[in-house]
Design a protein around this motif. Structure first.
Motif, PDB file in Angstrom:
ATOM      1  N   GLN A 130       0.833  -1.200   0.000  1.00 48.10           N
ATOM      2  CA  GLN A 130       0.000   0.000   0.000  1.00 48.10           C
ATOM      3  C   GLN A 130       0.871   1.253   0.000  1.00 48.10           C
ATOM      4  N   ALA A 131       1.944   1.207   0.783  1.00 48.62           N
ATOM      5  CA  ALA A 131       2.853   2.364   0.838  1.00 48.62           C
ATOM      6  C   ALA A 131       3.526   2.586  -0.513  1.00 48.62           C
ATOM      7  N   ILE A 132       3.941   1.470  -1.145  1.00 47.42           N
ATOM      8  CA  ILE A 132       4.561   1.588  -2.472  1.00 47.42           C
ATOM      9  C   ILE A 132       3.552   2.142  -3.464  1.00 47.42           C
ATOM     10  N   HIS A 133       2.318   1.620  -3.393  1.00 41.49           N
ATOM     11  CA  HIS A 133       1.278   2.116  -4.299  1.00 41.49           C
ATOM     12  C   HIS A 133       1.018   3.598  -4.056  1.00 41.49           C
ATOM     13  N   LYS A 134       0.987   3.985  -2.766  1.00 42.92           N
ATOM     14  CA  LYS A 134       0.734   5.387  -2.426  1.00 42.92           C
ATOM     15  C   LYS A 134       1.871   6.276  -2.913  1.00 42.92           C
ATOM     16  N   ASN A 135       3.110   5.760  -2.803  1.00 41.03           N
ATOM     17  CA  ASN A 135       4.258   6.551  -3.234  1.00 41.03           C
ATOM     18  C   ASN A 135       4.282   6.761  -4.741  1.00 41.03           C
ATOM     19  N   TYR A 136       3.636   5.860  -5.459  1.00 43.45           N
ATOM     20  CA  TYR A 136       3.699   5.929  -6.918  1.00 43.45           C
ATOM     21  C   TYR A 136       2.348   6.196  -7.571  1.00 43.45           C
ATOM     22  N   HIS A 137       1.347   6.553  -6.778  1.00 42.92           N
ATOM     23  CA  HIS A 137       0.034   6.844  -7.343  1.00 42.92           C
ATOM     24  C   HIS A 137      -0.556   8.083  -6.687  1.00 42.92           C
ATOM     25  N   ASP A 138      -1.363   8.773  -7.440  1.00 42.38           N
ATOM     26  CA  ASP A 138      -2.019   9.986  -6.972  1.00 42.38           C
ATOM     27  C   ASP A 138      -3.187   9.616  -6.055  1.00 42.38           C
ATOM     28  N   ASP A 139      -3.258  10.255  -4.882  1.00 37.37           N
ATOM     29  CA  ASP A 139      -4.304   9.930  -3.911  1.00 37.37           C
ATOM     30  C   ASP A 139      -5.703  10.208  -4.443  1.00 37.37           C
ATOM     31  N   LEU A 140      -5.836  11.270  -5.223  1.00 35.51           N
ATOM     32  CA  LEU A 140      -7.176  11.682  -5.664  1.00 35.51           C
ATOM     33  C   LEU A 140      -7.674  10.837  -6.824  1.00 35.51           C
ATOM     34  N   THR A 141      -6.897  10.753  -7.882  1.00 42.97           N
ATOM     35  CA  THR A 141      -7.362  10.094  -9.113  1.00 42.97           C
ATOM     36  C   THR A 141      -6.976   8.625  -9.195  1.00 42.97           C
ATOM     37  N   ARG A 142      -6.067   8.161  -8.306  1.00 40.15           N
ATOM     38  CA  ARG A 142      -5.546   6.794  -8.326  1.00 40.15           C
ATOM     39  C   ARG A 142      -4.694   6.502  -9.554  1.00 40.15           C
ATOM     40  N   LEU A 143      -4.394   7.513 -10.324  1.00 39.79           N
ATOM     41  CA  LEU A 143      -3.516   7.325 -11.470  1.00 39.79           C
ATOM     42  C   LEU A 143      -2.056   7.290 -11.017  1.00 39.79           C
ATOM     43  N   PRO A 144      -1.163   6.737 -11.841  1.00 42.06           N
ATOM     44  CA  PRO A 144       0.266   6.877 -11.548  1.00 42.06           C
ATOM     45  C   PRO A 144       0.625   8.351 -11.343  1.00 42.06           C
ATOM     46  N   ASN A 145       1.576   8.589 -10.442  1.00 46.24           N
ATOM     47  CA  ASN A 145       1.960   9.976 -10.171  1.00 46.24           C
ATOM     48  C   ASN A 145       3.254  10.331 -10.893  1.00 46.24           C
ATOM     49  N   ARG A 146       3.785  11.476 -10.534  1.00 43.20           N
ATOM     50  CA  ARG A 146       4.979  11.987 -11.208  1.00 43.20           C
ATOM     51  C   ARG A 146       6.152  11.018 -11.103  1.00 43.20           C
ATOM     52  N   ALA A 147       6.359  10.447  -9.912  1.00 45.08           N
ATOM     53  CA  ALA A 147       7.499   9.537  -9.717  1.00 45.08           C
ATOM     54  C   ALA A 147       7.384   8.309 -10.608  1.00 45.08           C
TER      55      ALA A 147
END
Length: 640
Positions: A202-219
């Protein structure tokens, strides 16, 4: 003893018998008797010694038996404590001997691997335990490697994680055990780390995904792009980065609130994700910006088609909280390997292209070009120079007179900022004002302009006692209720100026960004006694609806309408209409760009109140304005 024996024999013999003849016999008997008595005495002593020894041995045996019993009790207590300890832990424990045969185990071990305690002596055996675990795990090869390692390196600890068929993760640690310096087996410890693994995932997913849209994030998008580039090797497959910016989102977010804005972003993300091409990654870069990464494209045309498709998708209205909302997109595209060799470079260039799309009117798609990088570099240089200019006070004000067209007298000035670098280079306001707004320096600059204008006005009012004001143009960022009201109030207190000596100029676009807020701010300024004017009237929205609601004193007619009024009947009609409209709304008019006598005369005939332009004066220094004020201010022209 001898006499007694003799007497006894005598009594047994007949009377008159000769006892002397028996003397040898008696002596022999006596000798034998004495010998027997000695042996008996020796025997008594030996028996006494034996009895004492037996008693001692008995006492020792009794003591040892007691010690043995105590040891047994201690062992039973230790065994009970060991079992209690083993069964109190959350870890499964099994102890095996040097032949890999289980010696002991705890209940958690049986429970953890669903082993039957009633059949444990059968189930828990060398082969059975290995075979049982091999059936329960999804990664038997890892368990096999650990098992083989233990056989090959009996004196080394080992570690592995078992991925169970039921979804659990079991951490397995083994350590050798020794007795009197000899390896006698191994202790296995099994820990259920499922919750820890889930939290890690979950932490890895959170670190690599946007909290709002659940899409991959910048990292994650950076990682995906770099991974694709590195995985391509020498083949140099083509990839495309689409930097998507939402047009109009900021206004919706500010007008309708963050909750509506967040729901809108979620809806946008969902709509985009549903229509992205195969083998592509959509990420939320931040705010109202998204990135679409297209892998292994055949040509740039494929990227252009994808961008255009997404543009049309977002054009369709969104329904959020019973409201119909409209958005458009500005998209910039950068290509690998043409525009860069890593994610950071490609995203930066796609971002430049996206801003270029916004500057070209929004709702369009632009590819990165080298010229954009040069333009961005120029803007960055201006940004850095702006910061130094603020710190080093490189700005100064020029003032352009405003002339009453009836009396031809100076009734005020407009403060105009100029920037001259220490090198002597003059930077046009057309260049540095947009840069200051973009990089957040405009409020600091605006405060400095207001401060300098009020300071100068204090000096002029001491020389020029007729009504006289100074106009200052305020940016949209500065024209926020709390900022502008606080600044103006502070300056009036500091310089002891009457409120009507200051005129705030704002453009139509500033008003239309948030009309209700603008009206409230203008009303507060009016209560303070500050005049307000609409600058460049006619170039923006020019809505009669907003015009009738605004508490402003003056309309400034833009130069583009004034330039050709002596040549164009249409321009003259427009200016005439603006003047008439302003007067009917009890507003004064200021004509900008008065450069000829003919223009002046026609504006006077049309009833324009105030003129400003090169015909009267170019923007000049404060000293030159002071000189003009000390002259006869009724002069028709005060050219510099």
């Amino acid at each position: 003893m001898h006499k007694l024996l003799k007497k006894q024999i005598k009594e047994l013999l007949p009377d008159g018998a000769d006892l002397e003849s028996l003397t040898p016999f008696i002596e022999a008997v006596e000798k034998t008797y004495l010998s027997s008595e000695s042996e008996l005495q020796d025997l008594r002593y030996k028996l006494q010694d034996t009895s004492s020894l037996l008693n001692k041995r008995f006492q020792q045996l009794t003591y040892h038996l007691k010690q043995t019993e105590n040891t047994k009790l201690e062992l039973e207590h230790s065994l009970s404590l060991l079992n209690a300890t083993l069964n109190a832990t959350y870890d499964g424990i099994v102890v095996i001997d040097e032949n890999n045969n289980p010696v002991t185990w705890n209940d958690m071990f049986l429970s953890m691997f669903s082993l039957d305690d009633s059949q444990s002596t059968i189930v828990i055996s060398n082969k059975a335990i290995k075979d049982k675990l091999m059936l329960l795990v999804r990664n038997p090869e890892e368990f096999e490697q650990s098992w083989t390692f233990n056989q090959t390196y009996p004196d080394q600890p080992s570690y592995c994680v078992l991925s169970m068929n039921d979804g659990r993760f079991i951490e397995c640690n083994t350590n050798p055990r020794y007795h009197q310096g000899r390896n006698v087996g191994r202790v296995w410890s099994f820990s259920d780390i499922t919750e820890i693994r889930i939290r890690e995932q979950q932490a890895i997913h959170k670190n690599y995904h946007d909290d709002l849209t659940r899409l991959p994030n910048r990292a994650l998008i950076y990682d995906r792009i770099n991974h694709a580039i590195q995985g391509g090797g020498a083949q140099k497959e083509e990839h495309a980065i689409l930097f998507i910016g939402l047009d109009g989102f900021k206004y919706i977010n500010e007008a309708l609130g963050l909750e509506v804005g967040d729901e809108l972003l979620v809806a946008v993300a969902k709509r985009l994700h549903e229509d992205i091409p195969p083998k592509s990654t959509l990420a939320r870069y931040g705010g109202d910006e998204f990135i679409l990464f297209l892998e292994n494209i055949r040509s740039s045309f494929e990227a252009s088609l994808a961008a255009e498709k997404l543009r049309l998708i977002i054009e369709k209205p969104f329904e959020v909280k019973d409201q119909t909302l409209h958005l458009t997109t500005s998209t910039g595209i950068a290509l690998y390997p043409t525009d860069g060799a890593d994610a950071e470079t490609l995203i930066r260039k796609a971002d430049m292209a996206m801003y270029h799309a916004k500057n070209k009117g929004r709702n369009n798609v632009q590819f990165f070009a080298r010229e954009l990088e040069l333009l961005t570099s120029h803007r960055m240089n201006i940004r850095n120079s702006l910061k130094r200019a603020i710190d080093n006070q490189e700005f100064h004000l020029l003032y352009q007179p405003k002339v009453d067209l009836k009396t031809r007298s100076i009734i005020g000035v407009e403060a105009l900022i100029r920037w001259k670098k220490p090198s002597g280079q003059v930077i046009s306001p057309m260049d540095f004002i947009p840069a200051a707004e973009e990089h957040g320096f405009i409020v600091d600059i605006g405060n400095w302009v207001l401060e300098e204008a009020c300071r100068q006005m204090t000096q002029w009012r001491q020389l020029y006692h007729t009504p006289f004001d100074i106009a200052v143009n305020i940016s949209g960022q500065h024209f926020q209720k709390e900022r502008i009201l606080h600044t103006v109030d502070h300056l009036f207190s500091r310089y002891h100026l009457p409120p009507d000596s200051l005129e705030i100029e704002i453009t139509e676009s500033v008003i239309m960004n948030d009309m209700d807020e603008a009206i409230m701010t203008l009303q507060q300024l009016k209560k303070m006694g500050v005049n307000a004017s609409i600058d460049d009237f006619g170039t923006g929205y020019s809505s009669l609806n907003y015009l009738k609601r605004l508490p402003v004193n003056t309309l400034k007619i833009d130069k583009i309408f004034v330039d050709d009024i002596t040549k164009s009947r249409r321009d003259m009609a427009l200016v005439d209409t603006m003047i008439s409209l302003a007067h009917h709304l009890n507003m004064k008019t200021v004509a900008e760009g008065v450069e000829t006598r003919e223009t002046l005369e026609l504006l006077t005939q049309l009833g324009c109140d105030i003129g400003q332009g090169y015909y009267f004066s170019h923007p000049v220094s404060a000293d030159e304005i002071t000189h003009l004020l000390q002259q006869d201010s009724s002069l028709e022209t005060v050219k510099s």
